[in-house]
Design an enzyme around this catalytic site. Structure first.
Site, PDB file in Angstrom:
ATOM      1  N   GLU A  72       0.825  -1.217   0.000  1.00  0.00           N
ATOM      2  CA  GLU A  72       0.000   0.000   0.000  1.00  0.00           C
ATOM      3  C   GLU A  72       0.853   1.259   0.000  1.00  0.00           C
ATOM      4  OE1 GLU A  72      -2.874  -0.506   3.152  1.00  0.00           O
ATOM      5  OE2 GLU A  72      -3.916  -2.064   1.997  1.00  0.00           O
ATOM      6  N   ASN A  73       0.185   2.399  -0.179  1.00  0.00           N
ATOM      7  CA  ASN A  73       0.870   3.679  -0.267  1.00  0.00           C
ATOM      8  C   ASN A  73      -0.051   4.749   0.308  1.00  0.00           C
ATOM      9  OD1 ASN A  73       1.778   6.284  -1.772  1.00  0.00           O
ATOM     10  ND2 ASN A  73       3.371   4.801  -2.209  1.00  0.00           N
ATOM     11  N   ALA A  74       0.552   5.783   0.907  1.00  0.00           N
ATOM     12  CA  ALA A  74      -0.243   6.884   1.461  1.00  0.00           C
ATOM     13  C   ALA A  74      -1.111   7.521   0.371  1.00  0.00           C
ATOM     14  CB  ALA A  74       0.674   7.939   2.082  1.00  0.00           C
ATOM     15  N   TYR A  76      -3.271   6.337  -1.930  1.00  0.00           N
ATOM     16  CA  TYR A  76      -3.885   5.000  -2.012  1.00  0.00           C
ATOM     17  C   TYR A  76      -3.801   4.292  -3.372  1.00  0.00           C
ATOM     18  CZ  TYR A  76      -5.984   5.906   2.618  1.00  0.00           C
ATOM     19  OH  TYR A  76      -6.187   6.174   3.942  1.00  0.00           O
ATOM     20  N   CYS A  81      -2.161  -4.745  -5.417  1.00  0.00           N
ATOM     21  CA  CYS A  81      -2.675  -5.981  -4.803  1.00  0.00           C
ATOM     22  C   CYS A  81      -1.612  -7.079  -4.836  1.00  0.00           C
ATOM     23  CB  CYS A  81      -3.886  -6.484  -5.576  1.00  0.00           C
ATOM     24  SG  CYS A  81      -5.334  -5.426  -5.493  1.00  0.00           S
ATOM     25  N   GLU A  83      -1.947 -10.163  -5.831  1.00  0.00           N
ATOM     26  CA  GLU A  83      -1.970 -10.971  -7.053  1.00  0.00           C
ATOM     27  C   GLU A  83      -1.112 -10.357  -8.144  1.00  0.00           C
ATOM     28  OE1 GLU A  83      -4.449  -9.938  -5.198  1.00  0.00           O
ATOM     29  OE2 GLU A  83      -6.233 -11.211  -5.367  1.00  0.00           O
ATOM     30  N   CYS A 121      -9.615  -8.738  -7.245  1.00  0.00           N
ATOM     31  CA  CYS A 121     -10.353  -7.570  -7.742  1.00  0.00           C
ATOM     32  C   CYS A 121     -10.374  -7.594  -9.278  1.00  0.00           C
ATOM     33  CB  CYS A 121      -9.712  -6.280  -7.227  1.00  0.00           C
ATOM     34  SG  CYS A 121      -8.207  -5.819  -8.094  1.00  0.00           S
ATOM     35  N   CYS A 124      -6.960  -7.164 -11.066  1.00  0.00           N
ATOM     36  CA  CYS A 124      -6.122  -8.368 -10.971  1.00  0.00           C
ATOM     37  C   CYS A 124      -6.638  -9.456 -11.906  1.00  0.00           C
ATOM     38  CB  CYS A 124      -6.073  -8.876  -9.532  1.00  0.00           C
ATOM     39  SG  CYS A 124      -5.073  -7.816  -8.465  1.00  0.00           S
TER      40      CYS A 124
HETATM   41  N1  THU Z   1      -6.217  -6.580  -2.035  1.00  0.00           N
HETATM   42  C1  THU Z   1      -5.409  -7.527  -2.585  1.00  0.00           C
HETATM   43  O1  THU Z   1      -4.174  -7.480  -2.440  1.00  0.00           O
HETATM   44  N2  THU Z   1      -5.993  -8.524  -3.290  1.00  0.00           N
HETATM   45  C2  THU Z   1      -7.336  -8.703  -3.402  1.00  0.00           C
HETATM   46  O2  THU Z   1      -7.763  -9.678  -4.010  1.00  0.00           O
HETATM   47  C3  THU Z   1      -8.265  -7.735  -2.840  1.00  0.00           C
HETATM   48  C4  THU Z   1      -7.652  -6.548  -2.188  1.00  0.00           C
HETATM   49  C5  THU Z   1      -5.585  -5.519  -1.224  1.00  0.00           C
HETATM   50  C6  THU Z   1      -5.599  -4.151  -1.812  1.00  0.00           C
HETATM   51  C7  THU Z   1      -5.481  -3.309  -0.551  1.00  0.00           C
HETATM   52  O3  THU Z   1      -4.118  -3.233  -0.178  1.00  0.00           O
HETATM   53  C8  THU Z   1      -6.205  -4.119   0.501  1.00  0.00           C
HETATM   54  O4  THU Z   1      -6.264  -5.445   0.003  1.00  0.00           O
HETATM   55  C9  THU Z   1      -7.607  -3.632   0.814  1.00  0.00           C
HETATM   56  O5  THU Z   1      -8.357  -3.498  -0.342  1.00  0.00           O
END
Ligand code: THU
Length: 172
Positions: A72-74, A76, A81, A83, A121, A124
């Site tokens: 993640e990053n400040a 957003y 993700c 995947e 998501c 991905c």
């Molecule tokens: N996220 C994933 O890494 N994979 C998913 O399949 C769904 C969501 C992450 C993105 C973000 O860092 C956090 O989960 C909340 O959405």
């Protein structure tokens, strides 16, 4: 009701997907390894904003396993993700090796592994579709929870009516 009215006036088509369900003791050794690598990857997640730690383990055609976690990053949207982190890492480190399968696991804000299978998501799914087309064969997807593991046998099942490079070649 409005939707019913619209569909009543035209032909319909149904799109079905088949999802396999296994309990952990039913997993093969290779599947169990992938689940455990994906679980370990959740502990390398950088998720100070969502506190949702996702891990993905990708199995390549020669059996090599690479992992990724959400970063993640400040700002957003700059985060990524698990995947896509895993797939992009696999493709940049081993561009000659096709992806055979991917396993996805998550831990929630309480730090515990999710009781519901975690699903990728939309972005991905699109990236996984490209990996599947590049591989030239279906990629197996394993979606894990503490209760069971869902098996989807192709990315195409997760992304019906998808966009791919075949549209770019269309002469329209
Ligand atoms: N996220 C994933 O890494 N994979 C998913 O399949 C769904 C969501 C992450 C993105 C973000 O860092 C956090 O989960 C909340 O959405």
């Amino acid at each position: 009701m409005a939707e019913l009215y619209i569909f009543a006036s035209m032909k319909e088509m149904d799109i079905h997907i088949r999802v396999g369900v296994k309990q952990e003791p039913e997993l093969t050794d290779a599947e169990r390894l992938l689940v455990s690598e994906a679980r370990r990857a959740t502990y390398r997640s950088y998720s100070p904003y969502s506190h949702f730690s996702v891990g993905a383990a990708v199995e390549l055609e020669d059996g090599t396993v690479v992992t990724g976690s959400n970063q993640e990053n400040a700002a957003y949207p700059s985060g990524l993700c698990a995947e896509r982190t895993a797939v992009f890492y696999a493709n940049s480190r081993y561009p000659e090796l096709a992806i055979r399968s991917i396993c996805i696991v998550a831990r929630g804000v309480d730090g515990d592994f999710c009781t519901r299978p975690i699903t990728p998501c939309g972005a991905c799914r699109q990236v996984l579709l490209e990996a599947e087309l590049r591989a030239g064969h279906p990629i197996k997807i394993m979606l894990c929870s503490t209760q069971s593991i869902y098996f989807v046998s192709s990315v195409k099942d997760l992304l019906p009516l998808s966009f791919d490079d075949s549209f770019l070649a269309l002469d329209v």
